[in-house]
Design a protein around this motif. Structure first.
Motif, PDB file in Angstrom:
ATOM      1  N   GLY A 184       0.831  -1.201   0.000  1.00  0.00           N
ATOM      2  CA  GLY A 184       0.000   0.000   0.000  1.00  0.00           C
ATOM      3  C   GLY A 184       0.865   1.250   0.000  1.00  0.00           C
ATOM      4  O   GLY A 184       2.062   1.193   0.266  1.00  0.00           O
ATOM      5  N   HIS A 185       0.275   2.360  -0.332  1.00  0.00           N
ATOM      6  CA  HIS A 185       0.934   3.665  -0.365  1.00  0.00           C
ATOM      7  C   HIS A 185       2.063   3.741  -1.396  1.00  0.00           C
ATOM      8  O   HIS A 185       2.882   4.654  -1.337  1.00  0.00           O
ATOM      9  CB  HIS A 185       1.493   4.065   1.015  1.00  0.00           C
ATOM     10  CG  HIS A 185       0.448   4.213   2.062  1.00  0.00           C
ATOM     11  ND1 HIS A 185      -0.457   5.253   2.085  1.00  0.00           N
ATOM     12  CD2 HIS A 185       0.153   3.432   3.135  1.00  0.00           C
ATOM     13  CE1 HIS A 185      -1.260   5.109   3.117  1.00  0.00           C
ATOM     14  NE2 HIS A 185      -0.917   4.018   3.768  1.00  0.00           N
ATOM     15  N   GLY A 186       2.172   2.765  -2.294  1.00  0.00           N
ATOM     16  CA  GLY A 186       3.239   2.784  -3.281  1.00  0.00           C
ATOM     17  C   GLY A 186       4.622   2.560  -2.691  1.00  0.00           C
ATOM     18  O   GLY A 186       5.629   2.928  -3.291  1.00  0.00           O
ATOM     19  N   LEU A 187       4.690   1.940  -1.518  1.00  0.00           N
ATOM     20  CA  LEU A 187       5.970   1.701  -0.845  1.00  0.00           C
ATOM     21  C   LEU A 187       6.366   0.232  -0.950  1.00  0.00           C
ATOM     22  O   LEU A 187       5.516  -0.642  -1.060  1.00  0.00           O
ATOM     23  CB  LEU A 187       5.859   2.087   0.632  1.00  0.00           C
ATOM     24  CG  LEU A 187       5.448   3.529   0.922  1.00  0.00           C
ATOM     25  CD1 LEU A 187       5.247   3.734   2.414  1.00  0.00           C
ATOM     26  CD2 LEU A 187       6.470   4.504   0.356  1.00  0.00           C
ATOM     27  N   ALA A 188       7.653  -0.022  -0.871  1.00  0.00           N
ATOM     28  CA  ALA A 188       8.178  -1.392  -0.824  1.00  0.00           C
ATOM     29  C   ALA A 188       8.510  -1.690   0.642  1.00  0.00           C
ATOM     30  O   ALA A 188       9.664  -1.633   1.055  1.00  0.00           O
ATOM     31  CB  ALA A 188       9.403  -1.528  -1.724  1.00  0.00           C
ATOM     32  N   GLN A 189       7.484  -2.020   1.417  1.00  0.00           N
ATOM     33  CA  GLN A 189       7.620  -2.130   2.869  1.00  0.00           C
ATOM     34  C   GLN A 189       8.641  -3.166   3.327  1.00  0.00           C
ATOM     35  O   GLN A 189       9.259  -2.999   4.376  1.00  0.00           O
ATOM     36  CB  GLN A 189       6.259  -2.446   3.508  1.00  0.00           C
ATOM     37  CG  GLN A 189       5.322  -1.259   3.546  1.00  0.00           C
ATOM     38  CD  GLN A 189       4.460  -1.114   2.297  1.00  0.00           C
ATOM     39  OE1 GLN A 189       4.717  -1.713   1.270  1.00  0.00           O
ATOM     40  NE2 GLN A 189       3.426  -0.286   2.384  1.00  0.00           N
ATOM     41  N   TYR A 190       8.819  -4.253   2.585  1.00  0.00           N
ATOM     42  CA  TYR A 190       9.752  -5.303   2.997  1.00  0.00           C
ATOM     43  C   TYR A 190      11.178  -5.067   2.489  1.00  0.00           C
ATOM     44  O   TYR A 190      12.093  -5.781   2.873  1.00  0.00           O
ATOM     45  CB  TYR A 190       9.299  -6.672   2.492  1.00  0.00           C
ATOM     46  CG  TYR A 190       8.021  -7.176   3.104  1.00  0.00           C
ATOM     47  CD1 TYR A 190       7.707  -6.961   4.446  1.00  0.00           C
ATOM     48  CD2 TYR A 190       7.134  -7.924   2.348  1.00  0.00           C
ATOM     49  CE1 TYR A 190       6.546  -7.451   4.994  1.00  0.00           C
ATOM     50  CE2 TYR A 190       5.969  -8.433   2.896  1.00  0.00           C
ATOM     51  CZ  TYR A 190       5.677  -8.194   4.210  1.00  0.00           C
ATOM     52  OH  TYR A 190       4.529  -8.695   4.752  1.00  0.00           O
ATOM     53  N   ALA A 191      11.374  -4.104   1.636  1.00  0.00           N
ATOM     54  CA  ALA A 191      12.695  -3.871   1.052  1.00  0.00           C
ATOM     55  C   ALA A 191      13.617  -3.205   2.062  1.00  0.00           C
ATOM     56  O   ALA A 191      13.203  -2.324   2.826  1.00  0.00           O
ATOM     57  CB  ALA A 191      12.582  -2.989  -0.189  1.00  0.00           C
ATOM     58  N   ALA A 192      14.858  -3.656   2.086  1.00  0.00           N
ATOM     59  CA  ALA A 192      15.863  -3.013   2.933  1.00  0.00           C
ATOM     60  C   ALA A 192      16.136  -1.619   2.386  1.00  0.00           C
ATOM     61  O   ALA A 192      16.277  -1.435   1.187  1.00  0.00           O
ATOM     62  CB  ALA A 192      17.127  -3.839   2.956  1.00  0.00           C
TER      63      ALA A 192
END
Length: 130
Positions: A119-127
């Protein structure tokens, strides 16, 4: 963060669909370290003309009631966890909604953590690298 996509022949009830969701989710929680409330699942029904499953591939006797389950997940689990997941899904779906274990076809697709946006156009799991 598994994404579950289930395909099957058209004609099953909403209760049948819900039992598929519940069984797969419970198996993931019990064997695959999936956190509570991590539920992203779809079901697609097909007519006979758009659903083709080999009735005998690899010595497994499948019926027209076959269910194809594709799970896309981070590549963080070992072989023992994968085997436990497959077995538990087959056990739970046999109990409810009554799918024969021979008719449970599972495909696990593993991806890198940065291949998700929750969501929100984010890569939440990416370092973070910036």
């Amino acid at each position: 963060m598994p994404l579950v996509q289930v395909s099957l022949r058209r004609g099953k009830s909403a209760e049948y669909h819900q039992a598929l969701f519940e069984g797969v989710y419970r198996a993931m929680r019990e064997t695959f370290d999936v956190p509570e409330d991590d539920r992203f699942m779809t079901i697609t029904e097909h007519d006979a003309a758009t659903f083709c499953v080999s009735p005998t591939y690899h010595g497994v006797q499948r019926s027209d009631e076959a269910v194809i389950i594709r799970i896309t997940a981070n590549n963080t689990r070992g072989l023992a966890q994968k085997r436990a997941l497959y077995l538990r899904i087959a056990e739970l779906l046999r109990a409810d909604p009554g799918v024969r274990p021979e008719d449970v076809f599972i495909n696990l697709v593993e991806v890198l953590p940065e291949n998700w946006s929750l969501g929100h156009g984010l890569a939440q799991y990416a370092a973070r690298q910036d």
